[in-house]
Design a protein around this motif. Structure first.
Motif, PDB file in Angstrom:
ATOM      1  N   PHE A 117       1.547   6.014   1.428  1.00 55.63           N
ATOM      2  CA  PHE A 117       2.986   5.855   1.436  1.00 55.63           C
ATOM      3  C   PHE A 117       3.607   6.647   0.296  1.00 55.63           C
ATOM      4  CE2 PHE A 117       6.671   2.859   1.500  1.00 55.63           C
ATOM      5  CZ  PHE A 117       6.975   3.072   2.818  1.00 55.63           C
TER       6      PHE A 117
ATOM      7  N   THR B 202       2.937  10.642   0.776  1.00 56.24           N
ATOM      8  CA  THR B 202       3.740  11.319   1.792  1.00 56.24           C
ATOM      9  C   THR B 202       5.209  11.329   1.405  1.00 56.24           C
ATOM     10  OG1 THR B 202       3.744   9.261   3.033  1.00 56.24           O
ATOM     11  CG2 THR B 202       2.216  10.951   3.755  1.00 56.24           C
ATOM     12  N   ARG B 203       5.636  10.299   0.696  1.00 57.82           N
ATOM     13  CA  ARG B 203       7.040  10.285   0.295  1.00 57.82           C
ATOM     14  C   ARG B 203       7.300  11.263  -0.824  1.00 57.82           C
ATOM     15  NH1 ARG B 203      10.033   4.581   0.331  1.00 57.82           N
ATOM     16  NH2 ARG B 203      10.077   4.315   2.570  1.00 57.82           N
TER      17      ARG B 203
ATOM     18  N   GLY C 294       8.883   4.178  -5.766  1.00 61.29           N
ATOM     19  CA  GLY C 294       9.185   2.794  -5.394  1.00 61.29           C
ATOM     20  C   GLY C 294       9.910   2.661  -4.082  1.00 61.29           C
ATOM     21  N   GLY C 295      10.137   3.749  -3.404  1.00 63.76           N
ATOM     22  CA  GLY C 295      10.853   3.668  -2.138  1.00 63.76           C
ATOM     23  C   GLY C 295      12.306   4.005  -2.332  1.00 63.76           C
ATOM     24  N   PRO C 296      13.148   3.602  -1.401  1.00 66.12           N
ATOM     25  CA  PRO C 296      14.557   3.959  -1.467  1.00 66.12           C
ATOM     26  C   PRO C 296      15.203   3.390  -2.739  1.00 66.12           C
ATOM     27  CG  PRO C 296      14.034   2.878   0.602  1.00 66.12           C
ATOM     28  CD  PRO C 296      12.830   2.769  -0.258  1.00 66.12           C
TER      29      PRO C 296
ATOM     30  N   LEU D  41      17.386   1.275  -4.760  1.00 64.12           N
ATOM     31  CA  LEU D  41      18.012   0.014  -4.404  1.00 64.12           C
ATOM     32  C   LEU D  41      18.929  -0.437  -5.527  1.00 64.12           C
ATOM     33  CD1 LEU D  41      15.064  -2.008  -2.908  1.00 64.12           C
ATOM     34  CD2 LEU D  41      16.929  -0.947  -1.682  1.00 64.12           C
TER      35      LEU D  41
ATOM     36  N   TYR E 233      19.814  -6.339  -5.794  1.00 66.36           N
ATOM     37  CA  TYR E 233      19.220  -6.458  -4.481  1.00 66.36           C
ATOM     38  C   TYR E 233      17.706  -6.483  -4.588  1.00 66.36           C
ATOM     39  CZ  TYR E 233      18.541  -4.408   0.209  1.00 66.36           C
ATOM     40  OH  TYR E 233      18.177  -4.123   1.469  1.00 66.36           O
TER      41      TYR E 233
ATOM     42  N   MET F  68      14.847  -9.399  -3.710  1.00 69.13           N
ATOM     43  CA  MET F  68      13.642  -9.238  -2.918  1.00 69.13           C
ATOM     44  C   MET F  68      12.425  -9.730  -3.700  1.00 69.13           C
ATOM     45  SD  MET F  68      14.761  -8.058  -0.134  1.00 69.13           S
ATOM     46  CE  MET F  68      13.314  -7.550   0.787  1.00 69.13           C
TER      47      MET F  68
ATOM     48  N   ASP G 246       6.848   4.918   8.886  1.00 68.92           N
ATOM     49  CA  ASP G 246       6.640   4.429   7.523  1.00 68.92           C
ATOM     50  C   ASP G 246       7.324   3.097   7.270  1.00 68.92           C
ATOM     51  OD1 ASP G 246       5.016   6.067   6.222  1.00 68.92           O
ATOM     52  OD2 ASP G 246       6.544   7.122   5.067  1.00 68.92           O
TER      53      ASP G 246
ATOM     54  N   ASP H 129       9.567  -2.381   0.560  1.00 71.43           N
ATOM     55  CA  ASP H 129      10.945  -2.783   0.288  1.00 71.43           C
ATOM     56  C   ASP H 129      11.757  -2.931   1.575  1.00 71.43           C
ATOM     57  OD1 ASP H 129      10.753  -0.184   0.885  1.00 71.43           O
ATOM     58  OD2 ASP H 129      11.728   0.584  -0.907  1.00 71.43           O
TER      59      ASP H 129
ATOM     60  N   LEU I  40      20.186 -11.031   3.667  1.00 74.19           N
ATOM     61  CA  LEU I  40      20.566 -11.347   2.285  1.00 74.19           C
ATOM     62  C   LEU I  40      22.049 -11.691   2.276  1.00 74.19           C
ATOM     63  CD1 LEU I  40      18.858  -8.466   0.263  1.00 74.19           C
ATOM     64  CD2 LEU I  40      17.988 -10.738   0.718  1.00 74.19           C
TER      65      LEU I  40
ATOM     66  N   ALA J 139      24.270 -12.080  -7.322  1.00 79.42           N
ATOM     67  CA  ALA J 139      23.160 -11.320  -6.747  1.00 79.42           C
ATOM     68  C   ALA J 139      22.947 -11.754  -5.293  1.00 79.42           C
ATOM     69  CB  ALA J 139      21.897 -11.584  -7.543  1.00 79.42           C
ATOM     70  N   LEU J 140      22.426 -10.853  -4.509  1.00 81.35           N
ATOM     71  CA  LEU J 140      22.120 -11.194  -3.108  1.00 81.35           C
ATOM     72  C   LEU J 140      20.950 -12.164  -3.054  1.00 81.35           C
ATOM     73  CD1 LEU J 140      22.466  -7.612  -1.703  1.00 81.35           C
ATOM     74  CD2 LEU J 140      23.724  -9.572  -0.830  1.00 81.35           C
TER      75      LEU J 140
ATOM     76  N   PRO K 210      18.199 -14.231  -0.434  1.00 77.36           N
ATOM     77  CA  PRO K 210      17.674 -14.325   0.937  1.00 77.36           C
ATOM     78  C   PRO K 210      18.170 -15.608   1.597  1.00 77.36           C
ATOM     79  CG  PRO K 210      15.910 -13.967  -0.643  1.00 77.36           C
ATOM     80  CD  PRO K 210      17.138 -14.245  -1.432  1.00 77.36           C
TER      81      PRO K 210
END
Lengths: 258, 139
Positions: A229, A232-233, A243-245, A247, A251, A255, B55, B61, B67, B75-76, B78
């Motif tokens: 992951f 490729t990113r 860390g991905g998109p 954020l 938020y 998570m 992917d 994430d 949310l 904060a958001l 869940p």
């Protein structure tokens, strides 16, 4: 092409005999299709029902009585009264030699169908043991797929789907001649600098492991899915971090709390 | 060549064309998508999204729950689908009742099926009472 025009029986059918079986098919049918209709299996390599047949691999050759040489059945059309032998001694010897030459120069480890054929035709690739091998390096120039031309059998399917059979992109074609022939881009540029749109239709039609999704390739190398992951990113356009998109901090906290 | 534990026949989720594809799965991980030849939609072809864009399925994430926050300063958090949908429904109805049906517009998606899009325009016209319905495919 993907949509084949049907022959609407405007003309009379053609009668011929394949391996002693009389068969009647519409004009324009290839010997391969006629044989399949009669339940006779002819081995193929480059032929693929959804791409244009070119008669490149010569594995599908058959013996037509009265013809000077063996005919490639994927492109040769049926002729009235023809007597065809699909598995004569001459045909078998031809197929055996082709398979031996392929097996001795190309890495067939990821093409099970070809390996079966090598056994079926009693091939001895060791005849050409000291011959030159095709061992180019794996080309890894984009985030979605890799090209390992040491496994390429030059069936031309990828070139055809890239061109008029599907995508009309014309990013790849044959390069070099004779033994040095290889599928390549214009001046061997990286794919990202060519007209390639990364549709992957070439990956989809590849009969060996020469073209492969990058994720699949990394997975085979034993790389952990999480790491794939990241890899490729990272190799992408650079918009994504490890860390991905990106954020919202809030938020992300939410998570994590979950 | 990797062997799949199971192969799932599915429809590509990206656009409204509905290409048919096979997802090859090994240890609950999708590692390959292949176009299917047995249909009149894509004849085995796929585009870059359908073939390589899976992917997000395994992304760490990825949003797995709705949310919600009660004000912009918080904060958001869940929450459950029931709570989220109840809030959305209540707020929509409140907005409609307070400011009139023309205060709401509905934008539907090219990723939805015809049926989804139909039901959304029905919702806009029959429930909200507005005719401001549009679709992202209108460019």
């Amino acid at each position: 092409m993907f949509i084949k025009s049907e022959n609407f029986m405007t003309e009379e059918n053609i009668q011929l005999t394949i391996d002693g079986i009389p068969i009647s098919v519409p004009k324009g049918t290839t010997i391969l299709d006629a044989a399949r209709e009669a339940g006779i299996d002819i081995p193929v390599l480059c032929y693929f029902a959804h791409t244009t047949a070119n008669g490149l691999c010569r594995l599908c050759v058959v013996d037509v009585e009265g013809s000077r040489v063996l005919q490639a059945s994927c492109v040769a059309q049926v002729q009235e009264g023809a007597v065809v032998h699909t598995n004569s001694e001459k045909v078998q010897r031809s197929r055996r030699t082709i398979l031996e030459m392929l097996a001795s120069t190309v890495d067939l480890s990821e093409s099970p169908e070809l390996q079966e054929m090598v056994v079926e035709y009693d091939c001895h690739p060791e005849r050409f043991e000291n011959g030159k091998k095709r061992q180019p390096e794996i080309i890894d120039d984009n985030p979605v797929y890799i090209r390992d031309y040491s496994q390429c059998v030059l069936c031309w399917r990828c070139v055809q789907v890239c061109a008029d059979d599907a995508q009309f992109t014309y990013a790849i074609n044959f390069s070099g001649r004779g033994f040095d022939t290889q599928i390549a881009t214009f001046f061997d540029k990286p794919l990202t600098e060519t007209s390639c749109v990364f549709c992957g239709n070439c990956v989809g039609v590849c009969p060996t492991g020469a073209l492969k999704s990058k994720r699949e390739h990394l997975l085979e190398q034993g790389v952990a899915p999480d790491q794939i992951f990241e890899l490729t990113r990272l190799q992408g356009k650079g918009k994504r971090s490890i860390g991905g998109p990106h954020l919202d901090r809030q938020y992300q906290n939410a998570m994590e709390r979950e | 060549m990797l062997k799949a534990d199971r192969v799932v026949h599915t429809t590509c989720p990206y656009c409204g064309v509905g290409c048919q594809l096979d997802l090859h799965i090994r240890e609950d991980l999708i590692f390959r998508a292949e176009g299917r030849y047995d249909n009149q939609v894509n004849f085995g072809q796929l585009c870059v999204k359908g073939r390589f864009g899976f992917d997000y399925v395994h992304a760490a994430d990825r949003l797995r729950k709705p949310l919600m926050r009660s004000s912009r300063n918080e904060a958001l958090q869940p929450t459950s689908w029931d709570a989220a949908l109840d809030t959305v429904a209540k707020r929509l109805i409140d907005t409609r009742d307070q400011y009139g049906p023309r205060s709401v517009a509905v934008l539907v998606s090219a990723k939805c099926t015809n049926e989804d899009n139909y039901i959304l325009q029905k919702f806009a016209r029959a429930v909200i009472g507005t005719n401001t319905v549009d679709h992202c495919a209108r460019l």
